[in-house]
Design a protein around this motif. Structure first.
Motif, mmCIF file in Angstrom:
data_model
loop_
_atom_site.group_PDB
_atom_site.id
_atom_site.type_symbol
_atom_site.label_atom_id
_atom_site.label_comp_id
_atom_site.label_asym_id
_atom_site.label_seq_id
_atom_site.Cartn_x
_atom_site.Cartn_y
_atom_site.Cartn_z
ATOM 1 N N PRO A 163 -11.035 -0.295 -6.037
ATOM 2 C CA PRO A 163 -9.757 0.280 -5.582
ATOM 3 C C PRO A 163 -9.383 -0.111 -4.157
ATOM 4 C CG PRO A 163 -11.107 1.947 -6.643
ATOM 5 C CD PRO A 163 -11.972 0.744 -6.456
ATOM 6 N N PHE A 184 -4.121 -1.931 -1.075
ATOM 7 C CA PHE A 184 -3.387 -0.682 -1.238
ATOM 8 C C PHE A 184 -2.370 -0.566 -0.111
ATOM 9 C CE2 PHE A 184 -7.465 0.212 0.878
ATOM 10 C CZ PHE A 184 -7.031 0.691 2.103
ATOM 11 N N LYS A 189 1.241 1.065 -3.557
ATOM 12 C CA LYS A 189 0.065 1.663 -4.193
ATOM 13 C C LYS A 189 -0.596 2.680 -3.270
ATOM 14 C CE LYS A 189 -4.479 0.213 -6.020
ATOM 15 N NZ LYS A 189 -5.392 -0.934 -6.165
ATOM 16 N N GLU A 199 -6.120 1.361 -10.727
ATOM 17 C CA GLU A 199 -6.651 1.445 -9.366
ATOM 18 C C GLU A 199 -7.312 0.133 -8.937
ATOM 19 O OE1 GLU A 199 -9.673 3.224 -12.219
ATOM 20 O OE2 GLU A 199 -7.534 3.466 -11.832
ATOM 21 N N LEU A 213 -4.367 4.594 1.803
ATOM 22 C CA LEU A 213 -5.513 5.323 1.251
ATOM 23 C C LEU A 213 -5.636 6.618 2.031
ATOM 24 C CD1 LEU A 213 -9.002 3.989 0.241
ATOM 25 C CD2 LEU A 213 -8.773 6.132 1.468
ATOM 26 N N HIS A 270 -11.633 6.909 -6.768
ATOM 27 C CA HIS A 270 -10.350 6.658 -6.107
ATOM 28 C C HIS A 270 -9.287 6.247 -7.123
ATOM 29 C CE1 HIS A 270 -13.274 6.282 -2.811
ATOM 30 N NE2 HIS A 270 -12.295 6.703 -2.043
ATOM 31 N N PRO A 271 -8.635 7.237 -7.755
ATOM 32 C CA PRO A 271 -7.509 6.898 -8.634
ATOM 33 C C PRO A 271 -6.332 6.429 -7.785
ATOM 34 C CG PRO A 271 -7.597 9.253 -8.330
ATOM 35 C CD PRO A 271 -8.805 8.695 -7.632
ATOM 36 N N CYS A 272 -5.301 5.949 -8.446
ATOM 37 C CA CYS A 272 -4.159 5.457 -7.682
ATOM 38 C C CYS A 272 -2.846 5.849 -8.332
ATOM 39 C CB CYS A 272 -4.230 3.935 -7.530
ATOM 40 S SG CYS A 272 -3.604 3.023 -8.956
ATOM 41 N N CYS A 273 -1.799 5.765 -7.538
ATOM 42 C CA CYS A 273 -0.418 5.858 -8.013
ATOM 43 C C CYS A 273 0.222 4.523 -7.658
ATOM 44 C CB CYS A 273 0.343 6.977 -7.319
ATOM 45 S SG CYS A 273 -0.461 8.581 -7.383
ATOM 46 N N HIS A 299 -7.342 0.353 -15.935
ATOM 47 C CA HIS A 299 -7.660 0.885 -14.611
ATOM 48 C C HIS A 299 -6.740 0.276 -13.560
ATOM 49 C CE1 HIS A 299 -11.090 3.305 -15.782
ATOM 50 N NE2 HIS A 299 -11.426 2.333 -16.614
ATOM 51 N N TRP A 356 2.802 8.804 1.718
ATOM 52 C CA TRP A 356 2.913 7.534 0.991
ATOM 53 C C TRP A 356 4.350 7.018 1.030
ATOM 54 C CZ3 TRP A 356 3.240 7.302 -5.002
ATOM 55 C CH2 TRP A 356 3.259 5.960 -5.443
ATOM 56 N N VAL A 404 -3.849 5.160 -2.918
ATOM 57 C CA VAL A 404 -5.212 5.411 -3.401
ATOM 58 C C VAL A 404 -5.738 6.645 -2.674
ATOM 59 C CG1 VAL A 404 -7.565 4.495 -3.516
ATOM 60 C CG2 VAL A 404 -5.624 2.959 -3.848
#
Length: 431
Positions: A360, A364, A286, A212, A367, A312-315, A210, A270, A288
């Motif tokens: 998450p 970050f 990151k 995130e 978001l 809340h996934p993330c890149c 995970h 982003w 989110v």
């Protein structure tokens, strides 16, 4: 300058806050909160602006909305409780029936003075949302309401709630049920209150890595330098032409066949944010964002599920990689993250939070949350639908897509950043 002076003279007189309890006695219990609720234990506020209705006055708007609140809290009774700790040391809602806090207020001007409220500063918006003084979020009411009447007959409804009680979909369903009650109508979507369907498995089963929950410890120098600055909120418009240009840019190398407006704007914002922070090439950046889970489960979550049914996934990648590669790279990362969110992944994340407690929001770069299609602009208490809505108190490095009234097809984002970072971001996103 005249407009600035007028806004400085904006005065709101508030009556003493009162408690609004459910109209009839409700369940007295400790109400379960899922892990998806617990990591969102923060206050969020929303403002709804209602223009004057020439057919009627706003003299009784406070009484109508207050009475309807008492009635709708019968169905949404956890909102009338207070946070507490259970025997395992986890947050729950003690359904005491103490009630929501309600404040009646009167402004010294016409509603038109506010202009575009998405561009208003925190000082002005703070006059339209009541804040209960408290040293701890546990002691604060879960729902605080302020109705401010203006000289023109318009009014602003300011709703502040603990996010652990409701995500965007749930808060819209709650406020819409409240508005239907105010108009003497039956509630269209009754709440499904049992959040135990989102409880962690026993024993917990963490089946995925995970990312995130990954907490970045290498904080950009620009962020450290700005930590004591005031927060600034600004609205940025992506009109049709701008969105079309970005879509062309994202698809020109053939690696992206199609992409939604949200995906496009999230990826682009982003990248701009990462550039604005002047991050080192090898620093991790990151993103989110929120994904609605209601249709991701099999079977889908019950209609009217009241709580946080978002994840809340993330890149995550290096800043150098994000800013040097084509926009399609960022778009693909966002698309892949969205595709990763299914029931198995979310169940694993819920279990991961149960075991590790990381969330998450730990750290970050940005978001972003989409509010454009949730229905905020359809809520009618009997004086018509709101002309505009905005968020009152989002924290730093947060970005929301804000719904537009009427036939406007522009995509507006509300961004909150420290003052110096906002200047850098503004210079890059508008070039």
């Amino acid at each position: 300058m005249t407009e600035l002076l007028e806004k400085e003279a904006f005065v709101v007189e508030k009556l003493e806050p009162v408690s609004v309890s459910p109209a009839v006695k409700t369940m007295d219990e400790l109400y379960f909160l899922s892990n998806l609720d617990l990591y969102q234990n923060l206050t969020i506020s929303t403002l709804f602006c209602y223009k004057s209705d020439t057919r009627s006055t706003n003299n009784d708007v406070c009484e109508v909305i207050k009475q309807a609140l008492a009635e709708v809290l019968v169905h949404y009774y956890p909102f009338a409780g207070r946070l507490a700790m259970d025997s395992d040391g986890k947050l729950v809602v003690n359904c005491t029936g103490e009630g929501a806090v309600f404040v009646e207020a009167v402004a010294n001007c016409k509603l038109g003075l506010l202009g575009d409220i998405s561009k208003s500063d925190f000082k002005m918006l703070g006059k339209l949302v009541h804040t209960c003084p408290s040293s701890s979020i546990i002691e604060m009411p879960l729902l605080v309401v302020q109705v401010t009447r203006f000289k023109c007959g318009g009014f602003v409804l300011g709703v502040a709630n603990n996010h652990c009680m409701a995500d965007g979909v749930s808060i819209v369903e709650f406020v819409n049920s409240w508005a239907e009650t105010a108009r003497g109508l039956p509630i269209t979507v009754l709440p499904f209150l049992d959040r135990r369907i989102m409880r962690s498995r026993q024993p917990p089963k963490i089946e995925f890595s995970h990312h995130e929950f990954y907490e970045m410890k290498d904080i950009p120098k620009s962020v450290l330098a700005s930590k004591d600055e005031v927060l600034v909120r600004k609205s940025f418009c992506f009109n049709d032409k701008k969105v079309t240009q970005l879509r062309t840019l994202a698809m020109e190398d053939g690696k992206v066949e199609n992409c939604s407006n949200f995906t496009l704007v999230a990826a682009y914002t982003w990248r701009v944010m990462t550039e604005a922070l002047k991050m080192e090439d090898d620093q991790q950046t990151k993103l989110v964002f929120a994904v609605n889970l209601r249709s991701k489960f099999n079977p889908p979550l019950p209609k009217g599920y009241f709580g946080n049914a978002i994840f809340h996934p993330c890149c995550i990648c290096s800043a150098g990689e994000l800013t040097s590669k084509p926009l399609s790279f960022a778009v693909k990362l966002v698309q892949d993250a969205i595709k990763s969110v299914n029931e198995e992944y979310v169940r694993s994340a819920i279990d991961s939070y149960e075991v590790k407690g990381a969330n998450p929001f730990a750290a970050f770069t940005l978001l972003i949350s989409a509010w454009t299609k949730l229905g905020f602009l359809d809520i009618d208490f009997g004086w018509g639908k709101p002309d505009q809505i905005t968020l009152g108190n989002p924290g730093p490095n947060l970005c929301f897509t804000i719904p537009q009234s009427g036939d406007k097809k522009d995509l507006n984002i509300l961004m909150v950043l420290a003052e110096s970072l906002m200047k850098a971001f503004e210079g890059l996103i508008e070039t």
